[in-house]
Design a protein around this motif. Structure first.
Motif, mmCIF file in Angstrom:
data_model
loop_
_atom_site.group_PDB
_atom_site.id
_atom_site.type_symbol
_atom_site.label_atom_id
_atom_site.label_comp_id
_atom_site.label_asym_id
_atom_site.label_seq_id
_atom_site.Cartn_x
_atom_site.Cartn_y
_atom_site.Cartn_z
ATOM 1 N N VAL A 1 0.832 -1.206 0.000
ATOM 2 C CA VAL A 1 0.000 0.000 0.000
ATOM 3 C C VAL A 1 0.865 1.253 0.000
ATOM 4 C CG1 VAL A 1 -1.633 1.365 1.379
ATOM 5 C CG2 VAL A 1 -2.008 -1.086 1.054
ATOM 6 N N PHE A 2 1.880 1.285 0.872
ATOM 7 C CA PHE A 2 2.782 2.431 0.892
ATOM 8 C C PHE A 2 3.466 2.609 -0.466
ATOM 9 C CE2 PHE A 2 3.052 2.324 5.692
ATOM 10 C CZ PHE A 2 2.565 3.613 5.861
ATOM 11 N N PHE A 3 3.913 1.494 -1.040
ATOM 12 C CA PHE A 3 4.596 1.563 -2.331
ATOM 13 C C PHE A 3 3.666 2.134 -3.401
ATOM 14 C CE2 PHE A 3 5.896 -0.058 -6.445
ATOM 15 C CZ PHE A 3 7.264 0.192 -6.440
ATOM 16 N N ALA A 4 2.432 1.635 -3.446
ATOM 17 C CA ALA A 4 1.478 2.094 -4.459
ATOM 18 C C ALA A 4 1.159 3.574 -4.294
ATOM 19 C CB ALA A 4 0.192 1.265 -4.371
ATOM 20 N N VAL A 5 0.946 4.000 -3.052
ATOM 21 C CA VAL A 5 0.610 5.410 -2.794
ATOM 22 C C VAL A 5 1.779 6.319 -3.180
ATOM 23 C CG1 VAL A 5 0.118 7.094 -0.985
ATOM 24 C CG2 VAL A 5 -1.091 4.909 -1.016
ATOM 25 N N LEU A 6 2.995 5.930 -2.776
ATOM 26 C CA LEU A 6 4.158 6.755 -3.085
ATOM 27 C C LEU A 6 4.460 6.759 -4.588
ATOM 28 C CD1 LEU A 6 6.541 5.842 -0.110
ATOM 29 C CD2 LEU A 6 5.285 7.977 -0.461
ATOM 30 N N TYR A 7 4.266 5.622 -5.244
ATOM 31 C CA TYR A 7 4.516 5.569 -6.691
ATOM 32 C C TYR A 7 3.525 6.463 -7.439
ATOM 33 C CZ TYR A 7 5.166 3.848 -11.417
ATOM 34 O OH TYR A 7 5.408 3.772 -12.763
ATOM 35 N N LEU A 8 2.252 6.425 -7.030
ATOM 36 C CA LEU A 8 1.258 7.298 -7.652
ATOM 37 C C LEU A 8 1.593 8.766 -7.400
ATOM 38 C CD1 LEU A 8 -2.059 5.367 -6.868
ATOM 39 C CD2 LEU A 8 -0.925 5.612 -9.088
ATOM 40 N N ALA A 9 2.075 9.058 -6.187
ATOM 41 C CA ALA A 9 2.476 10.430 -5.876
ATOM 42 C C ALA A 9 3.644 10.864 -6.746
ATOM 43 C CB ALA A 9 2.837 10.552 -4.395
#
Length: 219
Positions: free
Chosen positions: A99-107
């Motif tokens: 989840v952290f990875f997905a959120v940061l990648y989208l950011a």
């Protein structure tokens, strides 16, 4: 520890608590140590009342026990590291990393590089502040026991993260190559997940401690 009953173990815990052994994880290890020592004395034929045996033992060993607590710190640290590793690589822990990875990648895809770097700086700081606030409220309002390992591990995590950000700014400069940023995002996601796992482990330790000691007294 068959030789000692619940009241006697509770008595040892209360004595150490009143002797300013304020951290529950260290006190737990000390209780186990003292209880084992007293059981050995009893098993070797000392038939006196527990409280007399305990009194003589503490007269002889209290100073050394309280001052030389490195082995108790080491044991407590080993337990929390094991709990952190288990929590981090549990299904919930792996989902947290994802989840952290997905959120940061989208950011990273949405914001400019400078804004994204500011975000990387702010997110762990906010999580750390939330963790600290919740921990402080739990200590004050809900009488949560203090844990030395928790209080010593959380701050280094923040330093590690900011050191990583420093390296990122120093060696990667203004570039935003996706391969490099994926590595950075993954590393930061793991660090943030460790912070979350630390929070979970704190709750688990607190509940385990409460179950083990606070409800020991035989009514």
């Amino acid at each position: 520890m068959g030789a000692l009953n619940k009241e006697q173990i509770q008595f040892i815990n209360n004595y150490l608590d009143n002797s300013n052994v304020i951290y529950a994880d260290i006190r737990t290890e000390m209780v186990d140590h003292v209880a084992s020592e007293i059981e050995e004395i009893i098993n070797n034929g000392d038939e006196r009342n527990f409280y007399y045996i305990f009194k003589d033992y503490m007269i002889e060993n209290k100073s050394k026990l309280l001052q030389n607590n490195k082995k108790f710190l080491k044991t407590a640290d080993k337990k929390i590291r094991k709990a952190l590793f288990k929590n981090l690589f549990s299904p919930a822990g792996l989902v947290t990393i994802a989840v952290f990875f997905a959120v940061l990648y989208l950011a990273f895809q949405y914001y400019s590089l400078e804004t994204f770097k500011d975000l990387l700086f702010a997110v762990p700081l906010v999580i750390f502040l939330i963790f600290g606030l919740v921990y402080w409220i739990a200590l004050r309002r809900y009488k949560l026991e203090r844990f030395s390992a928790v209080e010593r591990i959380s701050l280094p995590l923040v330093f590690i993260f900011h050191f990583f950000v420093f390296l990122n700014n120093t060696f990667f400069g203004g570039t935003a190559e996706e391969s490099k940023m994926l590595y950075i995002i993954l590393t930061i996601s793991i660090i943030l997940s460790v912070m979350v796992a630390l929070f979970r482990v704190t709750i688990q330790l607190a509940k385990g401690y409460q179950k083990r000691f606070k409800n020991l007294t035989v009514l």
